[in-house]
Design an enzyme around this catalytic site. Structure first.
Site, mmCIF file in Angstrom:
data_model
loop_
_atom_site.group_PDB
_atom_site.id
_atom_site.type_symbol
_atom_site.label_atom_id
_atom_site.label_comp_id
_atom_site.label_asym_id
_atom_site.label_seq_id
_atom_site.Cartn_x
_atom_site.Cartn_y
_atom_site.Cartn_z
ATOM 1 C CG ASP A 149 15.401 8.605 26.021
ATOM 2 O OD1 ASP A 149 16.057 8.670 24.982
ATOM 3 O OD2 ASP A 149 15.535 9.402 26.961
ATOM 4 N NE ARG A 157 14.347 7.582 29.717
ATOM 5 C CZ ARG A 157 15.364 7.038 30.366
ATOM 6 N NH1 ARG A 157 15.132 6.194 31.357
ATOM 7 N NH2 ARG A 157 16.595 7.324 30.019
ATOM 8 N NE ARG A 218 20.281 2.229 26.394
ATOM 9 C CZ ARG A 218 20.965 3.381 26.379
ATOM 10 N NH1 ARG A 218 22.090 3.494 27.056
ATOM 11 N NH2 ARG A 218 20.528 4.396 25.674
ATOM 12 C CE LYS A 248 18.927 6.037 22.426
ATOM 13 N NZ LYS A 248 17.995 6.660 23.382
ATOM 14 C CG HIS A 249 24.302 6.951 22.191
ATOM 15 N ND1 HIS A 249 24.013 5.612 22.426
ATOM 16 C CD2 HIS A 249 23.410 7.670 22.945
ATOM 17 C CE1 HIS A 249 23.026 5.519 23.305
ATOM 18 N NE2 HIS A 249 22.640 6.738 23.626
ATOM 19 C CG HIS A 261 24.528 8.490 31.772
ATOM 20 N ND1 HIS A 261 24.700 7.301 31.134
ATOM 21 C CD2 HIS A 261 23.421 9.044 31.234
ATOM 22 C CE1 HIS A 261 23.748 7.141 30.229
ATOM 23 N NE2 HIS A 261 22.962 8.183 30.273
ATOM 24 C CG ASP A 334 23.315 11.290 25.129
ATOM 25 O OD1 ASP A 334 22.175 11.450 25.593
ATOM 26 O OD2 ASP A 334 23.971 10.260 25.296
#
Length: 434
Positions: A149, A157, A218, A248-249, A261, A334
């Protein structure tokens, strides 16, 4: 994802591929309008653009590879778990806890994995990442998709070694899609130089609700047309770098106040509102030839009244994304260790239902051994037909072929990577966006 993968504490690698939870020249891409004999038909008048083709002519490496694979090997192609540690041939503490005395390379070989995803715990230096990705590729009979990511900004990341580009909100605020393209191309070049061939970016959500706890900055912005232009440009930038992009998403996570999450959001948009607010960036991504689209763990009652999250919804993935929007590329879930994917069903059932819904890539399984066995048993029992399995494997292999990954395992050069990563040109680009 807010849970850590493994037993060594909380809050690390399992920040999901959606957010809090890819050396050489780009390969030629076949016409996106080609369709597989086993792929779902696209209705007349539906756009036939988007991502990888599932056509496999006689003699094609996709068809040859598929023909020699066992059912176990095909099932393994669907999975992309996290790998633990910084070397392919070393057993880290987390790997020990999850898989016993097996190195990441042995886990790849045991489960015939189609890919792996990297997190900050896998990243220490450019040379180390090159060694890790080369080692993982050598362990697999079929070259791997190696993803991460690297959205830039909040979700980056590999920021420990890569150029720190501004995030989507900053780029979107410039009103210049060319900057989105240039940043994506530079990001992709750095990833590819280190052996990462798939990026779970760009974010195609429209940040409709400013109180959204998971998307926010984001996203490229809160205006569908603006976000669509940025997303389409970013997809083209990644393509120019030879790295697979993932929008995404789907079908759109921008109007939620629950983080998937930790819970299961519900989006109450009507179909007309979805067409106006959520759909434009995904349509733009498909028109730009995006390789993959990631699902959202959100309930969208006006698109599917079942109460299942989109990740497990056949009306949304096969009906809307495949048949209505005409997307032929890879559908990735995801991360499957997120709470939003696991509210209604156990881990094994989640994996099977995702495949039945139309997903091709099962990202970050919460329990790889259990979920691998569940999908295998579903195929052996006929609940998931082998033809359905072959559809997904064909799409995944086609993506690999289009990115130059079928055949001999790709090997990247640490010396070349050092020239590309954090190059002066890329640092100047980052400064220009700010």
């Amino acid at each position: 994802m807010l849970r850590r993968i493994g037993t060594a504490g909380l809050l690390t690698a399992s920040l999901a591929a959606c957010g809090f939870a890819a050396d050489g020249a780009p390969a030629a891409r076949p016409p996106a309008s080609q369709a597989s004999p086993t792929a779902e038909p696209v209705p007349s008048g539906t756009p036939a653009t988007g991502g990888v083709s599932t056509t496999a002519p006689a003699g094609d490496p996709v068809r040859r590879t598929l023909a020699r694979m066992s059912v176990r090997e095909k099932v393994g192609q669907l999975f992309m778990p996290v790998v633990h540690g910084t070397a392919a041939d070393t057993v880290s503490g987390e790997n020990q806890a999850r898989y016993g005395a097996q190195t990441p390379a042995k886990v790849v070989a045991k489960y015939h994995l189609g890919g792996v995803i990297l997190f900050p715990g896998n990243v220490k230096s450019v040379g180390q990442v090159v060694g890790l990705t080369n080692g993982l590729q050598k362990s697999s009979d079929v070259p791997l998709l190696i993803g991460t990511d690297q959205e830039n900004g909040l979700v980056s990341r590999m920021s420990a070694v890569m150029t720190r580009f501004p995030g989507a909100a900053e780029i979107g605020a410039t009103g210049r899609p060319a900057l989105a393209r240039d940043v994506a191309r530079a990001t992709g070049a750095e990833l590819r130089a280190m052996g990462v061939n798939l990026d779970f970016a760009p974010v195609a959500d429209v940040n409709v609700d400013p109180r959204n706890p998971v998307i926010g900055k984001r996203a490229y912005g809160d205006k569908p047309d603006q976000v669509a232009k940025m997303v389409g440009a970013a997809v083209k930038g990644f393509d120019a770098a030879g790295v697979a992009a993932t929008a995404k998403h789907f079908p759109g996570h921008g109007d939620t106040r629950v983080d998937s999450h930790t819970g299961l959001p519900v989006v109450k948009h009507t179909r007309a509102e979805w067409e106006r607010l959520d759909a434009p960036p995904f349509r733009a991504a498909i028109d730009a030839g995006v390789d993959a689209i990631m699902t959202a763990h959100i309930v969208f009652p006006k698109l599917d009244p079942s109460g299942d999250p989109a990740t497990l919804s056949k009306p949304i993935l096969t009906g809307l994304l495949r048949k209505e929007l005409g997307f032929k590329g890879v559908i990735s879930t995801d991360a499957l260790n997120m709470a939003g994917a696991r509210v209604k069903y156990d881990d094994g059932e989640v994996a099977v239902r995702a495949v039945l819904a139309g997903a091709d890539l099962l990202l970050m399984p919460n329990d790889l051994p259990k979920q691998y066995q569940a999908v295998l048993k579903a195929v052996e029992s006929g609940r998931v037909s082998e033809a359905r399995l072959d559809q997904s494997v064909t799409r995944l292999l086609t993506l690999k072929k289009n990115r130059g990954l079928l055949g001999k395992a790709p090997v990247v050069s640490a010396a070349k990577a050092a020239e590309v990563v954090r190059s002066a040109e890329h640092r100047r680009l980052a400064a220009r966006v700010r």
